[in-house]
Motif scaffolding. Structure first.
Motif, PDB file in Angstrom:
ATOM      1  N   MET A 110     -23.143 103.070  93.772  1.00  0.00           N
ATOM      2  CA  MET A 110     -22.851 104.154  92.649  1.00  0.00           C
ATOM      3  C   MET A 110     -22.449 105.155  93.171  1.00  0.00           C
ATOM      4  N   PRO A 111     -21.581 106.145  92.500  1.00  0.00           N
ATOM      5  CA  PRO A 111     -21.391 107.515  93.062  1.00  0.00           C
ATOM      6  C   PRO A 111     -22.561 108.253  93.348  1.00  0.00           C
ATOM      7  N   MET A 112     -22.418 109.188  94.360  1.00  0.00           N
ATOM      8  CA  MET A 112     -23.608 109.846  94.526  1.00  0.00           C
ATOM      9  C   MET A 112     -23.921 110.776  93.570  1.00  0.00           C
ATOM     10  N   SER A 143     -20.924 110.330 103.354  1.00  0.00           N
ATOM     11  CA  SER A 143     -19.603 110.219 103.245  1.00  0.00           C
ATOM     12  C   SER A 143     -18.811 110.811 102.045  1.00  0.00           C
ATOM     13  N   SER A 144     -19.902 110.633 100.973  1.00  0.00           N
ATOM     14  CA  SER A 144     -19.439 111.330  99.520  1.00  0.00           C
ATOM     15  C   SER A 144     -19.030 112.998  99.926  1.00  0.00           C
ATOM     16  N   CYS A 145     -19.815 113.489 100.612  1.00  0.00           N
ATOM     17  CA  CYS A 145     -19.822 114.853 100.858  1.00  0.00           C
ATOM     18  C   CYS A 145     -18.470 115.300 101.746  1.00  0.00           C
ATOM     19  N   GLU A 146     -18.432 114.551 102.676  1.00  0.00           N
ATOM     20  CA  GLU A 146     -17.228 114.755 103.412  1.00  0.00           C
ATOM     21  C   GLU A 146     -15.890 114.597 102.840  1.00  0.00           C
ATOM     22  N   ASN A 147     -15.821 113.714 101.669  1.00  0.00           N
ATOM     23  CA  ASN A 147     -14.706 113.044 101.040  1.00  0.00           C
ATOM     24  C   ASN A 147     -14.154 113.872  99.989  1.00  0.00           C
ATOM     25  N   ARG A 156     -22.126 122.182  96.854  1.00  0.00           N
ATOM     26  CA  ARG A 156     -23.392 121.856  95.995  1.00  0.00           C
ATOM     27  C   ARG A 156     -23.903 120.633  96.401  1.00  0.00           C
ATOM     28  N   LEU A 157     -23.224 119.427  96.580  1.00  0.00           N
ATOM     29  CA  LEU A 157     -23.596 118.398  96.959  1.00  0.00           C
ATOM     30  C   LEU A 157     -24.184 118.034  98.373  1.00  0.00           C
ATOM     31  N   VAL A 158     -23.723 119.029  99.212  1.00  0.00           N
ATOM     32  CA  VAL A 158     -24.436 119.043 100.684  1.00  0.00           C
ATOM     33  C   VAL A 158     -25.711 119.889 100.625  1.00  0.00           C
ATOM     34  N   ARG A 197     -26.624 127.233 104.513  1.00  0.00           N
ATOM     35  CA  ARG A 197     -28.182 127.448 104.888  1.00  0.00           C
ATOM     36  C   ARG A 197     -28.725 125.999 105.042  1.00  0.00           C
ATOM     37  N   GLU A 198     -28.634 125.243 104.041  1.00  0.00           N
ATOM     38  CA  GLU A 198     -29.694 124.076 103.916  1.00  0.00           C
ATOM     39  C   GLU A 198     -29.180 123.144 105.118  1.00  0.00           C
ATOM     40  N   ALA A 199     -28.041 123.048 105.460  1.00  0.00           N
ATOM     41  CA  ALA A 199     -27.708 122.159 106.653  1.00  0.00           C
ATOM     42  C   ALA A 199     -27.836 122.701 108.079  1.00  0.00           C
ATOM     43  N   ALA A 200     -28.109 123.809 108.145  1.00  0.00           N
ATOM     44  CA  ALA A 200     -28.718 124.644 109.177  1.00  0.00           C
ATOM     45  C   ALA A 200     -30.173 124.342 109.401  1.00  0.00           C
ATOM     46  N   GLY A 201     -30.643 124.396 108.048  1.00  0.00           N
ATOM     47  CA  GLY A 201     -32.302 124.070 108.209  1.00  0.00           C
ATOM     48  C   GLY A 201     -32.519 122.633 108.474  1.00  0.00           C
ATOM     49  N   LEU A 202     -31.828 121.657 108.046  1.00  0.00           N
ATOM     50  CA  LEU A 202     -31.884 120.375 108.362  1.00  0.00           C
ATOM     51  C   LEU A 202     -31.699 120.202 109.843  1.00  0.00           C
ATOM     52  N   PHE A 203     -30.713 120.852 110.480  1.00  0.00           N
ATOM     53  CA  PHE A 203     -30.314 120.687 111.926  1.00  0.00           C
ATOM     54  C   PHE A 203     -31.567 121.206 112.617  1.00  0.00           C
ATOM     55  N   ARG A 204     -32.309 122.108 112.324  1.00  0.00           N
ATOM     56  CA  ARG A 204     -33.441 122.639 113.104  1.00  0.00           C
ATOM     57  C   ARG A 204     -34.649 121.707 112.857  1.00  0.00           C
ATOM     58  N   LEU A 205     -34.606 120.889 111.784  1.00  0.00           N
ATOM     59  CA  LEU A 205     -35.789 119.982 111.650  1.00  0.00           C
ATOM     60  C   LEU A 205     -35.400 118.644 112.510  1.00  0.00           C
ATOM     61  N   LEU A 206     -34.149 118.332 112.648  1.00  0.00           N
ATOM     62  CA  LEU A 206     -34.144 117.248 113.715  1.00  0.00           C
ATOM     63  C   LEU A 206     -34.547 117.448 115.267  1.00  0.00           C
ATOM     64  N   LYS A 207     -34.698 118.613 115.540  1.00  0.00           N
ATOM     65  CA  LYS A 207     -35.109 118.839 117.029  1.00  0.00           C
ATOM     66  C   LYS A 207     -36.634 118.736 117.213  1.00  0.00           C
TER      67      LYS A 207
END
Length: 207
Positions: A110-112, A143-147, A156-158, A197-207
């Protein structure tokens, strides 16, 4: 006197007829009717708090009612979007069903949306979902965010997806260090949207 070829033969079947009692006779045929009516309303729009509580109490009182309340995999997206709490509770009661895979596939495809992420997040904290389902849902979110073309909606979705993924990682629902394909996909997602900002925070969490 033997019957002729054109005469009708009278049969005398030797059968032992037994009387069977119908235990459903005079039973309350309205049982579950209110739940079915509320579920029909739940597909069309948000239920009032009292209606939602009534529906959930009926489902809790009769574990088999979830199979006869009108919900099907095809109607799940409507329920998720209009009443995510009801959708979560019904899916939890369907976990032992032979059809749960169909419901999960419908949830993945279903749509995200905020509500679908809410349902998946609640499910992951309540039960152990199949790993492939969780990974596929994450891939579809990315994929939904990218498209999406609208920049405002994309941002907002990211943000929503990043908060959702951080929750899954912190609650140890997913282990990106073990599943390298997932790690690479999420890492690339963070880099692509590093301005957020949230994407940068997620990136730091991956490490």
């Amino acid at each position: 006197l033997a019957p002729g070829d054109e005469e009708v033969c009278w049969l005398h079947p030797e059968q032992d007829h037994q009387v069977m009692w119908d235990y459903n006779m005079c039973s309350d045929s309205s049982k579950g009717q209110q739940a079915r009516e509320l579920m029909t309303k739940a597909f069309k729009g948000p239920l009032q708090q009292a209606q939602q509580q009534t529906l959930l109490l009926e489902l809790e009182a009769d574990p088999k009612l979830v199979y006869h309340c009108g919900l099907s995999p095809r109607r799940l997206p409507e329920l998720v979007e209009n009443n995510p709490t009801v959708a979560t509770e019904t899916l939890l009661r369907l976990m032992s069903s032979a059809h749960i895979t169909e419901y999960l596939q419908m949830l993945v495809n279903m749509p995200m949306s905020l509500h679908s992420m809410e349902v998946v997040n609640r499910l992951t904290t309540a039960v152990e979902l199949p790993t492939e389902f969780v990974h596929l849902y994450i891939s579809n979110c990315i994929s939904s965010c990218e498209n999406i073309k609208d920049k405002y909606m994309q941002n907002r979705l990211v943000r929503l997806v990043c908060v959702f993924l951080q929750s899954l990682i912190r609650n140890k629902i997913i282990n990106v260090q073990v599943h390298k394909d997932l790690f690479i996909e999420v890492q690339a997602f963070c880099i692509e949207f590093s301005r957020i900002r949230e994407a940068a925070g997620l990136f730091r969490l991956l490490k």
